[in-house]
Design a protein around this motif. Structure first.
Motif, PDB file in Angstrom:
ATOM      1  N   TYR A   1       0.805  -1.227   0.000  1.00 13.07           N
ATOM      2  CA  TYR A   1       0.000   0.000   0.000  1.00 13.07           C
ATOM      3  C   TYR A   1       0.835   1.273   0.000  1.00 13.07           C
ATOM      4  O   TYR A   1       0.381   2.323  -0.460  1.00 13.07           O
ATOM      5  N   GLN A   2       2.069   1.212   0.500  1.00 15.48           N
ATOM      6  CA  GLN A   2       2.910   2.414   0.491  1.00 15.48           C
ATOM      7  C   GLN A   2       3.292   2.834  -0.931  1.00 15.48           C
ATOM      8  O   GLN A   2       3.655   3.990  -1.169  1.00 15.48           O
ATOM      9  N   MET A   3       3.180   1.899  -1.859  1.00 14.17           N
ATOM     10  CA  MET A   3       3.475   2.211  -3.254  1.00 14.17           C
ATOM     11  C   MET A   3       2.381   3.069  -3.902  1.00 14.17           C
ATOM     12  O   MET A   3       2.610   3.668  -4.950  1.00 14.17           O
ATOM     13  N   ILE A   4       1.211   3.144  -3.280  1.00 14.79           N
ATOM     14  CA  ILE A   4       0.110   3.894  -3.890  1.00 14.79           C
ATOM     15  C   ILE A   4       0.482   5.372  -4.053  1.00 14.79           C
ATOM     16  O   ILE A   4       0.423   5.905  -5.166  1.00 14.79           O
ATOM     17  N   PRO A   5       0.894   6.076  -2.988  1.00 14.51           N
ATOM     18  CA  PRO A   5       1.331   7.456  -3.204  1.00 14.51           C
ATOM     19  C   PRO A   5       2.726   7.560  -3.799  1.00 14.51           C
ATOM     20  O   PRO A   5       3.043   8.544  -4.480  1.00 14.51           O
ATOM     21  N   TYR A   6       3.553   6.551  -3.558  1.00 15.64           N
ATOM     22  CA  TYR A   6       4.937   6.595  -4.040  1.00 15.64           C
ATOM     23  C   TYR A   6       5.005   6.586  -5.570  1.00 15.64           C
ATOM     24  O   TYR A   6       5.808   7.292  -6.178  1.00 15.64           O
ATOM     25  N   THR A   7       4.115   5.807  -6.198  1.00 17.22           N
ATOM     26  CA  THR A   7       4.088   5.738  -7.666  1.00 17.22           C
ATOM     27  C   THR A   7       3.187   6.843  -8.211  1.00 17.22           C
ATOM     28  O   THR A   7       2.244   6.603  -8.974  1.00 17.22           O
ATOM     29  N   PHE A   8       3.498   8.053  -7.831  1.00 18.11           N
ATOM     30  CA  PHE A   8       2.680   9.238  -8.085  1.00 18.11           C
ATOM     31  C   PHE A   8       2.374   9.441  -9.562  1.00 18.11           C
ATOM     32  O   PHE A   8       1.279   9.846  -9.939  1.00 18.11           O
ATOM     33  N   GLY A   9       3.336   9.170 -10.427  1.00 18.04           N
ATOM     34  CA  GLY A   9       3.168   9.478 -11.846  1.00 18.04           C
ATOM     35  C   GLY A   9       2.570   8.370 -12.682  1.00 18.04           C
ATOM     36  O   GLY A   9       2.443   8.519 -13.897  1.00 18.04           O
ATOM     37  N   GLU A  10       2.186   7.264 -12.057  1.00 16.27           N
ATOM     38  CA  GLU A  10       1.695   6.113 -12.809  1.00 16.27           C
ATOM     39  C   GLU A  10       0.196   5.909 -12.593  1.00 16.27           C
ATOM     40  O   GLU A  10      -0.338   6.242 -11.536  1.00 16.27           O
ATOM     41  N   ASP A  11      -0.459   5.341 -13.578  1.00 11.89           N
ATOM     42  CA  ASP A  11      -1.857   4.938 -13.441  1.00 11.89           C
ATOM     43  C   ASP A  11      -1.877   3.497 -12.961  1.00 11.89           C
ATOM     44  O   ASP A  11      -1.590   2.565 -13.720  1.00 11.89           O
ATOM     45  N   ILE A  12      -2.183   3.289 -11.697  1.00  8.06           N
ATOM     46  CA  ILE A  12      -1.986   1.987 -11.059  1.00  8.06           C
ATOM     47  C   ILE A  12      -3.266   1.182 -10.920  1.00  8.06           C
ATOM     48  O   ILE A  12      -3.231   0.054 -10.420  1.00  8.06           O
ATOM     49  N   VAL A  13      -4.411   1.727 -11.343  1.00  5.44           N
ATOM     50  CA  VAL A  13      -5.673   0.998 -11.184  1.00  5.44           C
ATOM     51  C   VAL A  13      -5.774  -0.085 -12.256  1.00  5.44           C
ATOM     52  O   VAL A  13      -5.736   0.197 -13.456  1.00  5.44           O
ATOM     53  N   LYS A  14      -5.923  -1.323 -11.812  1.00  8.75           N
ATOM     54  CA  LYS A  14      -6.080  -2.469 -12.721  1.00  8.75           C
ATOM     55  C   LYS A  14      -7.550  -2.794 -12.950  1.00  8.75           C
ATOM     56  O   LYS A  14      -7.962  -3.071 -14.084  1.00  8.75           O
ATOM     57  N   PHE A  15      -8.335  -2.784 -11.884  1.00 12.34           N
ATOM     58  CA  PHE A  15      -9.784  -3.010 -11.972  1.00 12.34           C
ATOM     59  C   PHE A  15     -10.508  -2.071 -11.020  1.00 12.34           C
ATOM     60  O   PHE A  15     -10.046  -1.839  -9.899  1.00 12.34           O
ATOM     61  N   THR A  16     -11.642  -1.554 -11.475  1.00 13.29           N
ATOM     62  CA  THR A  16     -12.579  -0.852 -10.606  1.00 13.29           C
ATOM     63  C   THR A  16     -13.873  -1.653 -10.595  1.00 13.29           C
ATOM     64  O   THR A  16     -14.432  -1.948 -11.656  1.00 13.29           O
ATOM     65  N   ILE A  17     -14.325  -2.007  -9.400  1.00  7.44           N
ATOM     66  CA  ILE A  17     -15.527  -2.839  -9.244  1.00  7.44           C
ATOM     67  C   ILE A  17     -16.541  -2.072  -8.405  1.00  7.44           C
ATOM     68  O   ILE A  17     -16.232  -1.596  -7.309  1.00  7.44           O
ATOM     69  N   LYS A  18     -17.755  -1.949  -8.953  1.00  3.35           N
ATOM     70  CA  LYS A  18     -18.826  -1.213  -8.280  1.00  3.35           C
ATOM     71  C   LYS A  18     -20.043  -2.108  -8.163  1.00  3.35           C
ATOM     72  O   LYS A  18     -20.514  -2.661  -9.159  1.00  3.35           O
ATOM     73  N   ASN A  19     -20.554  -2.260  -6.939  1.00  6.72           N
ATOM     74  CA  ASN A  19     -21.720  -3.126  -6.707  1.00  6.72           C
ATOM     75  C   ASN A  19     -21.500  -4.519  -7.291  1.00  6.72           C
ATOM     76  O   ASN A  19     -22.420  -5.124  -7.847  1.00  6.72           O
ATOM     77  N   GLY A  20     -20.262  -4.994  -7.192  1.00  5.89           N
ATOM     78  CA  GLY A  20     -19.948  -6.337  -7.658  1.00  5.89           C
ATOM     79  C   GLY A  20     -19.800  -6.474  -9.154  1.00  5.89           C
ATOM     80  O   GLY A  20     -19.668  -7.589  -9.670  1.00  5.89           O
ATOM     81  N   ARG A  21     -19.779  -5.367  -9.866  1.00  4.32           N
ATOM     82  CA  ARG A  21     -19.648  -5.397 -11.325  1.00  4.32           C
ATOM     83  C   ARG A  21     -18.366  -4.688 -11.743  1.00  4.32           C
ATOM     84  O   ARG A  21     -18.068  -3.603 -11.245  1.00  4.32           O
ATOM     85  N   ILE A  22     -17.636  -5.295 -12.655  1.00  2.13           N
ATOM     86  CA  ILE A  22     -16.410  -4.676 -13.159  1.00  2.13           C
ATOM     87  C   ILE A  22     -16.798  -3.531 -14.092  1.00  2.13           C
ATOM     88  O   ILE A  22     -17.406  -3.743 -15.137  1.00  2.13           O
ATOM     89  N   ILE A  23     -16.471  -2.306 -13.682  1.00  2.09           N
ATOM     90  CA  ILE A  23     -16.812  -1.146 -14.516  1.00  2.09           C
ATOM     91  C   ILE A  23     -15.570  -0.582 -15.208  1.00  2.09           C
ATOM     92  O   ILE A  23     -15.686   0.289 -16.065  1.00  2.09           O
ATOM     93  N   TYR A  24     -14.397  -1.074 -14.838  1.00  2.00           N
ATOM     94  CA  TYR A  24     -13.161  -0.746 -15.560  1.00  2.00           C
ATOM     95  C   TYR A  24     -12.164  -1.861 -15.321  1.00  2.00           C
ATOM     96  O   TYR A  24     -12.016  -2.347 -14.204  1.00  2.00           O
ATOM     97  N   GLY A  25     -11.487  -2.266 -16.393  1.00  2.00           N
ATOM     98  CA  GLY A  25     -10.429  -3.247 -16.265  1.00  2.00           C
ATOM     99  C   GLY A  25      -9.408  -3.059 -17.372  1.00  2.00           C
ATOM    100  O   GLY A  25      -9.776  -2.913 -18.542  1.00  2.00           O
ATOM    101  N   LYS A  26      -8.149  -3.034 -17.020  1.00  3.24           N
ATOM    102  CA  LYS A  26      -7.110  -2.809 -18.021  1.00  3.24           C
ATOM    103  C   LYS A  26      -7.064  -3.905 -19.065  1.00  3.24           C
ATOM    104  O   LYS A  26      -6.690  -3.670 -20.206  1.00  3.24           O
ATOM    105  N   ASP A  27      -7.435  -5.130 -18.671  1.00  2.00           N
ATOM    106  CA  ASP A  27      -7.374  -6.232 -19.634  1.00  2.00           C
ATOM    107  C   ASP A  27      -8.740  -6.531 -20.238  1.00  2.00           C
ATOM    108  O   ASP A  27      -8.936  -7.547 -20.882  1.00  2.00           O
ATOM    109  N   ASN A  28      -9.723  -5.642 -20.011  1.00  6.38           N
ATOM    110  CA  ASN A  28     -11.078  -5.839 -20.579  1.00  6.38           C
ATOM    111  C   ASN A  28     -11.197  -5.102 -21.906  1.00  6.38           C
ATOM    112  O   ASN A  28     -10.710  -3.991 -22.038  1.00  6.38           O
TER     113      ASN A  28
END
Length: 399
Positions: A372-399
């Motif tokens: 978790y310390q890498m979250i702010p440390y990797t300031f310049g990178e887009d680190i989100v792989k999946f966003t899940i809302k109400n149990g549904r994948i609403i964003y995924g890098k490999d989708n």
């Protein structure tokens, strides 16, 4: 389809601190977290996400935004770089007034499309719950127009969206007394009766509304069932945070000039302090909120983006977490709690979002970092792989 997120390096539950589970998995069925922790089950019939070398945390809760607007202000940005301050620009007809002019001219469909695209970008940065304010309408018709846009976004977006009526700045070309009467007798009653917003917020500062005016506005809003927020002590000390405590506001936001005695009053009244580090960074402000006193008093602090065209064109919550650390010297743990658990509390939604537990709505983010310390440390990178809302994948890098 049920989802199994398997063997994350760390799961941050935001229970008892950040609540780390190591080498854990999450089973989601029908939008709900059914299992959470270290377990093994058959993956037959499940959508499987390999989370090895990843961190899972609750979906980010952005509890303070102004994302419905027309009228970008890049020229003001250039002027500030040359040394002109925010208030000088406002007095010259720029600032909020410039965006008001363009927002008033825009149609409902134009505002909706602009906001929809902004929300799509937010989703890619892990936001699953967002508050949206009006405030760039000023006139009754334009404020209602903005709230109708927010209502449409609520219906058509996959996110939880919280609508706030923001009483932002006094109208030009009309007396303060007459405009205040319009707010109290027409705008707030109509918004309350039609349930166009859950909250009412007011900008209590020297370029906006006085403390006495702010008290009248918020008291009137409470009569119509609206929960309360306040922009407090951003440009100077106004006693806005103390007013928030006296009125029982859910949150008080900005707080750059808030005094220690007012922080004690907020704690007693259970007002959630909401800090906006992106704004301090964007405007290059020297003044900082009293994070040390919040820490000493063990007060849970929310952080939010304040995404708007004048003072913070940043909506990516992982980067807001980083700025909370870099600009306000919040610890990594404090910043992550502020972007999830306490952001939810600032919207009176902590019962629903902001933490992970069995039986709760499955709002979570899979991040491409191994701790978790890498979250702010990797300031310049887009680190989100999946966003899940109400149990549904609403964003995924490999989708």
């Amino acid at each position: 389809m049920a989802i199994l997120i398997r063997e994350a390096n760390q799961i941050l539950t935001m229970k008892r601190g950040i609540g780390i589970i190591r080498k854990g998995s999450v089973l989601i069925e029908r939008g709900i977290i059914r299992r959470l922790g270290r377990f093994r089950i058959s993956s037959k019939g499940l959508r499987v996400i390999d989370a090895r070398n990843c961190v899972i945390c609750p979906g980010f809760v952005d509890s303070h935004t102004h994302l419905v607007f027309a009228g970008y202000r890049e020229k003001e940005f250039a002027l500030r770089i040359k040394g002109m301050d925010y208030e000088t620009i406002a007095r010259k007809g720029g600032g909020i007034a410039y965006t008001v002019k363009h927002t008033q001219r825009a149609t409902v469909n134009q505002l909706f499309e602009l906001a929809r695209k902004r929300i799509e970008r937010m989703i890619k940065q892990g936001t699953t719950t967002v508050e949206i304010k009006s405030g760039y309408g000023i006139s009754k018709g334009a404020e209602l127009k903005m709230l109708k846009v927010i209502s449409r976004l609520k219906r058509e977006s996959s996110l939880d969206i919280v609508a706030t009526l923001l009483i932002h700045i006094p109208a030009k070309g009309v007396s303060r007394r007459k405009y205040l009467n319009l707010i109290l007798e027409e705008i707030i009653p109509e918004v309350g009766k039609k349930r166009l917003a859950q909250f009412c917020d007011v900008f209590c500062d020297r370029i906006a509304f006085t403390r006495d005016e702010s008290e009248k506005i918020l008291s009137r809003a409470r009569e119509f069932g609206l929960k309360l927020k306040i922009h407090a002590d951003e440009l100077t000390y106004t006693g806005g945070a103390r007013l928030a405590a006296r009125l029982g506001c859910v949150s008080a936001d900005h707080l750059l000039y808030t005094r220690r005695a007012d922080i004690y009053a907020m704690k007693k009244a259970k007002v959630v302090p909401t800090l906006l580090p992106g704004t301090s960074f964007f405007l290059q402000l020297d003044r900082k909120p009293d994070v040390r006193t919040f820490r000493q008093e063990n007060i849970g602090v929310a952080i939010a983006s304040d995404y708007n065209p004048g003072s913070c064109m940043l909506y990516a919550m992982p980067k807001i977490v980083a700025l909370a650390c870099l600009v306000y010297q919040m610890s990594v743990e404090e910043a992550l709690l502020g972007a999830t658990k306490y952001g939810a509390r600032a919207l009176a939604m902590e019962h629903k979002v902001g933490s992970l537990e069995v039986g709760r709505q499955a709002d979570l983010v899979v991040l491409e970092v191994n701790n978790y310390q890498m979250i702010p440390y990797t300031f310049g990178e887009d680190i989100v792989k999946f966003t899940i809302k109400n149990g549904r994948i609403i964003y995924g890098k490999d989708n």
